[in-house]
Design a protein around this motif. Structure first.
Motif, short mmCIF file in Angstrom:
data_model
loop_
_atom_site.label_atom_id
_atom_site.label_comp_id
_atom_site.label_asym_id
_atom_site.label_seq_id
_atom_site.Cartn_x
_atom_site.Cartn_y
_atom_site.Cartn_z
N SER A 113 0.83 -1.20 0.00
CA SER A 113 0.00 0.00 0.00
C SER A 113 0.87 1.25 0.00
O SER A 113 2.10 1.18 0.12
CB SER A 113 -0.90 0.00 1.24
OG SER A 113 -0.12 0.29 2.40
N ASN A 114 0.22 2.40 -0.10
CA ASN A 114 0.92 3.68 0.02
C ASN A 114 0.79 4.27 1.42
O ASN A 114 1.17 5.41 1.64
CB ASN A 114 0.36 4.65 -1.02
CG ASN A 114 0.66 4.19 -2.43
OD1 ASN A 114 1.76 3.74 -2.70
ND2 ASN A 114 -0.30 4.27 -3.32
N ILE A 142 -3.38 3.22 -6.19
CA ILE A 142 -4.29 4.25 -5.68
C ILE A 142 -4.07 4.41 -4.18
O ILE A 142 -3.52 3.53 -3.52
CB ILE A 142 -5.77 3.89 -5.96
CG1 ILE A 142 -6.08 2.48 -5.46
CG2 ILE A 142 -6.07 4.04 -7.45
CD1 ILE A 142 -7.51 2.04 -5.64
N ARG A 143 -4.53 5.53 -3.65
CA ARG A 143 -4.37 5.82 -2.23
C ARG A 143 -5.35 5.06 -1.35
O ARG A 143 -5.03 4.61 -0.26
CB ARG A 143 -4.52 7.32 -1.98
CG ARG A 143 -3.29 8.13 -2.35
CD ARG A 143 -2.22 8.01 -1.31
NE ARG A 143 -1.00 8.73 -1.65
CZ ARG A 143 0.10 8.70 -0.92
NH1 ARG A 143 0.16 7.98 0.17
NH2 ARG A 143 1.17 9.38 -1.31
N ASP A 153 -1.87 7.08 -8.21
CA ASP A 153 -0.89 7.62 -7.27
C ASP A 153 0.49 7.52 -7.91
O ASP A 153 1.00 6.42 -8.12
CB ASP A 153 -0.95 6.81 -5.97
CG ASP A 153 -0.03 7.37 -4.90
OD1 ASP A 153 0.79 8.26 -5.22
OD2 ASP A 153 -0.13 6.94 -3.74
N GLU A 154 1.09 8.65 -8.22
CA GLU A 154 2.35 8.68 -8.95
C GLU A 154 3.49 7.99 -8.19
O GLU A 154 4.46 7.53 -8.80
CB GLU A 154 2.75 10.12 -9.27
CG GLU A 154 1.75 10.86 -10.16
CD GLU A 154 1.69 10.33 -11.58
OE1 GLU A 154 2.65 9.63 -11.98
OE2 GLU A 154 0.71 10.60 -12.29
N ASP A 175 -2.31 -2.76 -9.15
CA ASP A 175 -3.77 -2.74 -9.09
C ASP A 175 -4.24 -1.35 -8.68
O ASP A 175 -3.83 -0.84 -7.64
CB ASP A 175 -4.25 -3.78 -8.06
CG ASP A 175 -5.77 -3.81 -7.93
OD1 ASP A 175 -6.46 -3.31 -8.83
OD2 ASP A 175 -6.25 -4.35 -6.92
N GLY A 176 -5.10 -0.74 -9.52
CA GLY A 176 -5.68 0.55 -9.16
C GLY A 176 -5.15 1.69 -10.01
O GLY A 176 -3.94 1.82 -10.22
N GLY A 177 -6.07 2.49 -10.55
CA GLY A 177 -5.68 3.65 -11.34
C GLY A 177 -5.14 3.30 -12.70
O GLY A 177 -4.47 4.12 -13.34
#
Length: 222
Positions: A113-114, A142-143, A153-154, A175-177
């Motif tokens: 995760s971030n 993603i966040r 999320d860069e 996964d995500g974005g």
């Protein structure tokens, strides 16, 4: 590059309906399970008695505070791969997870995760891998997990690059974005697989969306 459609279902009927839309277009699919707490959406949860359509390799992304029972149910109905979100895991949780996936030789994804440092996740990957070597890494793009259609999320690109340098022999998926430009960025950073939800299912032409993603895959391979 592998493209894995993601389904965030509110009913089992939604699972089967979306699977029918990607029939003959994809061989693997990720089904997201969320409780509305750990993962933002509240989704359908397997009871262990459902019959999933044949023709797909199933991966379940377990975004739940109470993850144990749903993980067992997912494996019972045919999950060959499960993704665990380990941000709050204890050593006992790791042992419990391995006791669930091990008897069925289920491939285990460790989600990055971030919300935690990359060093934390690297240590978790090493710890889990020492006990259960059949693992891969899922980096969240993603966040906020458990909700499709979020902005990319860069920081994800840096995480993929660093993890690939650290764990070069482990497969990385994001996964995500995921859409055309972000898929190219993470594949160029070292990801082998992308998990794509809203980009594929939000439009009427699922086949065209898959075709565009495959074209990006070919461009990145050149």
């Amino acid at each position: 590059m592998n493209i894995v459609p993601a389904i965030l279902p509110h009913s089992f009927e939604e699972v089967t309906e979306k699977l029918s839309r990607i029939e003959n277009l994809a061989t693997s699919v990720q089904i997201d399970l969320c409780d509305g707490i750990f993962g933002r959406e509240k989704t359908w949860l397997p009871q262990g008695t459902e019959t999933l359509p044949a023709g797909f390799t199933y991966e379940f992304d377990i975004m739940l505070e109470d993850w144990k029972l749903s993980t067992m149910h997912a494996i019972t109905i045919g999950a060959k791969r499960v993704v665990a979100h380990v941000d709050l895991f204890t050593d006992e949780d790791i042992q419990t997870l391995i006791s669930i996936v091990g008897p069925r030789s289920t491939t285990l994804g460790v989600s990055v995760s971030n919300d935690k440092s990359l060093e934390f996740h690297a240590d978790m990957i090493r710890k889990i891998r020492a006990l259960y070597p059949d693992i891969f890494i899922q980096v969240m793009g993603i966040r906020h997990i458990g909700e499709q259609g979020q902005f990319f999320d860069e920081e994800c690109v840096m995480r993929v690059k660093t993890l690939k340098q650290t764990f070069g022999d482990l497969k990385i998926q994001v996964d995500g974005g995921m859409k055309l430009e972000t898929v190219k960025a993470v594949v160029d950073a070292g990801a082998e697989t992308v998990v794509v939800g809203s980009y594929i299912f939000s439009g009427a032409d699922v086949g065209e969306a898959m075709k565009r993603l495959e074209e990006i895959s070919l461009d990145s391979a050149c």
